[in-house]
Design a protein around this motif. Structure first.
Motif, PDB file in Angstrom:
ATOM      1  N   SER A 171      10.704  61.265 -85.272  1.00 31.01           N
ATOM      2  CA  SER A 171      10.380  60.054 -84.512  1.00 31.01           C
ATOM      3  C   SER A 171       9.884  58.900 -85.371  1.00 31.01           C
ATOM      4  O   SER A 171       9.850  57.755 -84.918  1.00 31.01           O
ATOM      5  CB  SER A 171       9.301  60.381 -83.471  1.00 31.01           C
ATOM      6  OG  SER A 171       8.079  60.739 -84.123  1.00 31.01           O
ATOM      7  N   GLY A 172       9.473  59.209 -86.595  1.00 32.03           N
ATOM      8  CA  GLY A 172       8.872  58.162 -87.407  1.00 32.03           C
ATOM      9  C   GLY A 172       7.437  57.870 -87.039  1.00 32.03           C
ATOM     10  O   GLY A 172       6.865  56.854 -87.448  1.00 32.03           O
ATOM     11  N   SER A 173       6.831  58.767 -86.253  1.00 34.68           N
ATOM     12  CA  SER A 173       5.429  58.627 -85.865  1.00 34.68           C
ATOM     13  C   SER A 173       4.561  59.481 -86.775  1.00 34.68           C
ATOM     14  O   SER A 173       4.876  60.646 -87.024  1.00 34.68           O
ATOM     15  CB  SER A 173       5.215  59.058 -84.410  1.00 34.68           C
ATOM     16  OG  SER A 173       5.888  58.173 -83.540  1.00 34.68           O
ATOM     17  N   TYR A 174       3.473  58.894 -87.262  1.00 36.65           N
ATOM     18  CA  TYR A 174       2.629  59.608 -88.230  1.00 36.65           C
ATOM     19  C   TYR A 174       1.202  59.099 -88.102  1.00 36.65           C
ATOM     20  O   TYR A 174       0.967  57.889 -87.996  1.00 36.65           O
ATOM     21  CB  TYR A 174       3.149  59.372 -89.648  1.00 36.65           C
ATOM     22  CG  TYR A 174       2.353  60.065 -90.723  1.00 36.65           C
ATOM     23  CD1 TYR A 174       2.508  61.420 -90.957  1.00 36.65           C
ATOM     24  CD2 TYR A 174       1.426  59.355 -91.493  1.00 36.65           C
ATOM     25  CE1 TYR A 174       1.772  62.064 -91.935  1.00 36.65           C
ATOM     26  CE2 TYR A 174       0.681  59.989 -92.474  1.00 36.65           C
ATOM     27  CZ  TYR A 174       0.863  61.348 -92.687  1.00 36.65           C
ATOM     28  OH  TYR A 174       0.128  61.985 -93.646  1.00 36.65           O
ATOM     29  N   LEU A 175       0.255  60.015 -88.105  1.00 42.10           N
ATOM     30  CA  LEU A 175      -1.153  59.652 -87.991  1.00 42.10           C
ATOM     31  C   LEU A 175      -1.766  59.445 -89.371  1.00 42.10           C
ATOM     32  O   LEU A 175      -1.615  60.275 -90.267  1.00 42.10           O
ATOM     33  CB  LEU A 175      -1.935  60.740 -87.254  1.00 42.10           C
ATOM     34  CG  LEU A 175      -1.598  60.932 -85.766  1.00 42.10           C
ATOM     35  CD1 LEU A 175      -2.335  62.149 -85.219  1.00 42.10           C
ATOM     36  CD2 LEU A 175      -1.961  59.693 -84.966  1.00 42.10           C
ATOM     37  N   PHE A 176      -2.460  58.320 -89.535  1.00 40.95           N
ATOM     38  CA  PHE A 176      -3.179  58.073 -90.784  1.00 40.95           C
ATOM     39  C   PHE A 176      -4.496  57.382 -90.456  1.00 40.95           C
ATOM     40  O   PHE A 176      -4.723  56.940 -89.332  1.00 40.95           O
ATOM     41  CB  PHE A 176      -2.336  57.238 -91.755  1.00 40.95           C
ATOM     42  CG  PHE A 176      -2.158  55.799 -91.357  1.00 40.95           C
ATOM     43  CD1 PHE A 176      -2.943  54.793 -91.923  1.00 40.95           C
ATOM     44  CD2 PHE A 176      -1.204  55.430 -90.408  1.00 40.95           C
ATOM     45  CE1 PHE A 176      -2.777  53.472 -91.556  1.00 40.95           C
ATOM     46  CE2 PHE A 176      -1.032  54.101 -90.042  1.00 40.95           C
ATOM     47  CZ  PHE A 176      -1.821  53.121 -90.621  1.00 40.95           C
ATOM     48  N   GLU A 177      -5.345  57.292 -91.461  1.00 44.45           N
ATOM     49  CA  GLU A 177      -6.692  56.744 -91.263  1.00 44.45           C
ATOM     50  C   GLU A 177      -6.810  55.368 -91.888  1.00 44.45           C
ATOM     51  O   GLU A 177      -6.322  55.121 -92.991  1.00 44.45           O
ATOM     52  CB  GLU A 177      -7.726  57.683 -91.881  1.00 44.45           C
ATOM     53  CG  GLU A 177      -9.166  57.249 -91.664  1.00 44.45           C
ATOM     54  CD  GLU A 177     -10.166  58.235 -92.243  1.00 44.45           C
ATOM     55  OE1 GLU A 177     -10.613  58.005 -93.381  1.00 44.45           O
ATOM     56  OE2 GLU A 177     -10.485  59.235 -91.558  1.00 44.45           O
ATOM     57  N   CYS A 178      -7.472  54.479 -91.172  1.00 47.24           N
ATOM     58  CA  CYS A 178      -7.774  53.141 -91.693  1.00 47.24           C
ATOM     59  C   CYS A 178      -9.284  52.933 -91.607  1.00 47.24           C
ATOM     60  O   CYS A 178      -9.865  53.024 -90.529  1.00 47.24           O
ATOM     61  CB  CYS A 178      -7.044  52.059 -90.896  1.00 47.24           C
ATOM     62  SG  CYS A 178      -7.456  50.372 -91.422  1.00 47.24           S
ATOM     63  N   GLN A 179      -9.911  52.702 -92.742  1.00 45.51           N
ATOM     64  CA  GLN A 179     -11.346  52.431 -92.790  1.00 45.51           C
ATOM     65  C   GLN A 179     -11.561  50.941 -93.008  1.00 45.51           C
ATOM     66  O   GLN A 179     -10.913  50.328 -93.854  1.00 45.51           O
ATOM     67  CB  GLN A 179     -12.008  53.208 -93.923  1.00 45.51           C
ATOM     68  CG  GLN A 179     -11.942  54.718 -93.766  1.00 45.51           C
ATOM     69  CD  GLN A 179     -12.680  55.431 -94.894  1.00 45.51           C
ATOM     70  OE1 GLN A 179     -13.473  54.839 -95.615  1.00 45.51           O
ATOM     71  NE2 GLN A 179     -12.418  56.714 -95.035  1.00 45.51           N
ATOM     72  N   ILE A 180     -12.481  50.381 -92.243  1.00 46.10           N
ATOM     73  CA  ILE A 180     -12.824  48.966 -92.365  1.00 46.10           C
ATOM     74  C   ILE A 180     -14.319  48.886 -92.651  1.00 46.10           C
ATOM     75  O   ILE A 180     -15.128  49.360 -91.864  1.00 46.10           O
ATOM     76  CB  ILE A 180     -12.503  48.196 -91.063  1.00 46.10           C
ATOM     77  CG1 ILE A 180     -11.067  48.470 -90.621  1.00 46.10           C
ATOM     78  CG2 ILE A 180     -12.730  46.705 -91.255  1.00 46.10           C
ATOM     79  CD1 ILE A 180     -10.755  47.961 -89.222  1.00 46.10           C
ATOM     80  N   ARG A 181     -14.669  48.304 -93.786  1.00 49.06           N
ATOM     81  CA  ARG A 181     -16.077  48.217 -94.145  1.00 49.06           C
ATOM     82  C   ARG A 181     -16.300  47.050 -95.091  1.00 49.06           C
ATOM     83  O   ARG A 181     -15.372  46.539 -95.709  1.00 49.06           O
ATOM     84  CB  ARG A 181     -16.560  49.513 -94.783  1.00 49.06           C
ATOM     85  CG  ARG A 181     -15.847  49.929 -96.050  1.00 49.06           C
ATOM     86  CD  ARG A 181     -16.134  51.392 -96.330  1.00 49.06           C
ATOM     87  NE  ARG A 181     -15.607  51.836 -97.603  1.00 49.06           N
ATOM     88  CZ  ARG A 181     -15.374  53.114 -97.914  1.00 49.06           C
ATOM     89  NH1 ARG A 181     -15.614  54.055 -97.022  1.00 49.06           N
ATOM     90  NH2 ARG A 181     -14.918  53.454 -99.097  1.00 49.06           N
ATOM     91  N   THR A 182     -17.557  46.640 -95.207  1.00 51.16           N
ATOM     92  CA  THR A 182     -17.884  45.514 -96.069  1.00 51.16           C
ATOM     93  C   THR A 182     -17.837  45.945 -97.527  1.00 51.16           C
ATOM     94  O   THR A 182     -17.897  47.127 -97.855  1.00 51.16           O
ATOM     95  CB  THR A 182     -19.282  44.955 -95.769  1.00 51.16           C
ATOM     96  OG1 THR A 182     -20.266  45.933 -96.149  1.00 51.16           O
ATOM     97  CG2 THR A 182     -19.432  44.603 -94.301  1.00 51.16           C
ATOM     98  N   VAL A 183     -17.792  44.957 -98.404  1.00 50.53           N
ATOM     99  CA  VAL A 183     -17.741  45.248 -99.833  1.00 50.53           C
ATOM    100  C   VAL A 183     -19.027  45.936-100.286  1.00 50.53           C
ATOM    101  O   VAL A 183     -18.996  46.779-101.194  1.00 50.53           O
ATOM    102  CB  VAL A 183     -17.489  43.947-100.633  1.00 50.53           C
ATOM    103  CG1 VAL A 183     -18.661  42.976-100.497  1.00 50.53           C
ATOM    104  CG2 VAL A 183     -17.198  44.242-102.089  1.00 50.53           C
ATOM    105  N   PHE A 184     -20.155  45.631 -99.649  1.00 48.26           N
ATOM    106  CA  PHE A 184     -21.404  46.296-100.004  1.00 48.26           C
ATOM    107  C   PHE A 184     -21.363  47.767 -99.600  1.00 48.26           C
ATOM    108  O   PHE A 184     -21.741  48.642-100.377  1.00 48.26           O
ATOM    109  CB  PHE A 184     -22.588  45.600 -99.323  1.00 48.26           C
ATOM    110  CG  PHE A 184     -22.765  44.173 -99.720  1.00 48.26           C
ATOM    111  CD1 PHE A 184     -23.270  43.838-100.963  1.00 48.26           C
ATOM    112  CD2 PHE A 184     -22.417  43.153 -98.857  1.00 48.26           C
ATOM    113  CE1 PHE A 184     -23.433  42.513-101.338  1.00 48.26           C
ATOM    114  CE2 PHE A 184     -22.578  41.829 -99.211  1.00 48.26           C
ATOM    115  CZ  PHE A 184     -23.080  41.506-100.453  1.00 48.26           C
TER     116      PHE A 184
END
Length: 368
Positions: A171-184
């Motif tokens: 299907s072309g569907s795949y689970l991955f992780e995205c982390q969003i955080r400050t530079v500090f």
């Protein structure tokens, strides 16, 4: 340091070895998936009002995959050993990871919302604030927004799936992780990970490390808050110069007070909240808009006034505003705001004339 692989029950090793071999075989294609996810994330973040500082990505190494695949569930009496991730190639969502590094905490939510709105690219299957519980418990830890995203009919993902499981329709569907955080938070977490989780010998660990990490996390929160407040002040101050926006707001007493306390918070020792006198003074010179007051309260003008008058006591808002207007408008300020020269009592006029003469001598000394 003893690893999950070293502690793995012998009965579970064949399953883990098979998974590791499959992962290693498909790793080159998974690296391409990682690059594709980073590229898509850059495309999405290109639409952000506040662009992130940078975006990075990583693919889990074979060694790291084997370690995680070797984790077992807690042992129970009379229960056969079992893997925490029986099908790691399907169960793990962190084999591909993308990190969006922002400047300020407020930008984390903006980035997350922007990503989640791109439903043609990603389907958000999980969204949590890591360590949010530390706030509720009164402890410290870095904050990071974690999204679990599923790709939508992605051809690069299909190529990886074909190598991993040839012959089947994918299907072309795949689970991955995205982390969003400050530079500090990013810097803190990277250092913590290197020391806390990559230590080669557990005997080398000291409780003082935990204490230091807690202390630095507390300082991190303070620094982030300070930068957030600085950014908010900057946005407020620059808005005063928007002639079509905040800059055209009328100078009511309360507006003057707000502008003054934003630009000159260190010069605010009034005993009451009555700023009507200020509105009258600026209105006498036709200064009726916020941008007019912002132009008057400039550091260079204030410095010149302070040097010219050499105040024995630091002036409060009422005296300083009067002096700034006198500096800008000179004799006209005296005629518009002082008593008539023929009046019996001319204390204000006399004071303004004396100060004006001091300013003129100062200007002459500088060759103005």
């Amino acid at each position: 340091m003893s690893s999950y692989w070293e502690r793995l029950d012998e009965s579970l090793r064949p399953s883990v070895i098979a998974s590791v071999e499959s992962y290693e075989r498909a790793l080159p294609e998974l690296v391409r998936v990682t690059a594709e996810m980073e590229s898509l994330m850059r495309q999405v973040m290109g639409e952000a009002d506040d662009a992130p500082l940078f975006i990075t990505s990583r693919t889990k190494s074979v060694e790291s995959f084997r370690e995680k695949a070797s984790r077992m569930v807690a042992a129970e009496p009379d229960v056969a050993p079992a893997l925490q991730f029986p099908e790691p190639l399907r169960n793990l969502t962190d084999m591909v990871g993308v990190r969006v590094i922002t400047t300020l905490p407020s930008e984390n939510a903006q980035a997350a919302n922007l990503i989640k709105r791109r439903r043609s690219l990603f389907d958000c299957r999980g969204d949590r604030e890591k360590d949010i519980g530390s706030i509720e418990s009164g402890t410290y830890g870095y904050s990071s927004r974690h999204l679990i995203l599923r790709t939508i009919q992605n051809d690069v993902v299909r190529a990886y799936q074909e190598v991993l499981d040839p012959g089947n329709k994918h299907s072309g569907s795949y689970l991955f992780e995205c982390q969003i955080r400050t530079v500090f938070a990013h810097a803190w977490s990277e250092i913590e990970h290197d020391i806390r989780f990559k230590a080669q010998d557990p005997r080398a660990w000291s409780p003082y490390f935990d204490r230091q990490f807690t202390a630095t996390a507390a300082m991190l929160e303070t620094v982030e808050q300070a930068f957030s407040e600085l950014h908010e002040r900057y946005e407020t101050v620059t808005s005063f110069w928007d002639a079509d926006g905040e800059g055209k707001v009328s100078l009511t007493p309360n507006r003057i007070k707000a502008v003054w306390q934003t630009l000159l918070p260190h010069v605010d020792r009034k005993a009451d909240d009555d700023w009507g006198w200020a509105a009258e003074l600026v209105a006498a010179h036709g200064l009726t808009k916020t941008i007019d007051l912002a132009a008057l309260l400039q550091p260079e003008i204030i410095s010149n006034v302070r040097k010219a008058l050499d105040h024995r006591y630091s002036p409060g808002p009422d005296r300083l505003l009067d002096d700034l207007l006198l500096w800008q408008f000179g004799q006209r300020h005296i005629e518009l705001t002082a008593e008539d020269a023929s009046a019996d009592q001319t204390s204000r006029r006399d004071s303004l004339i004396r100060r004006h003469q001091q300013m003129q001598r100062y200007r002459k000394s500088l060759g103005f």
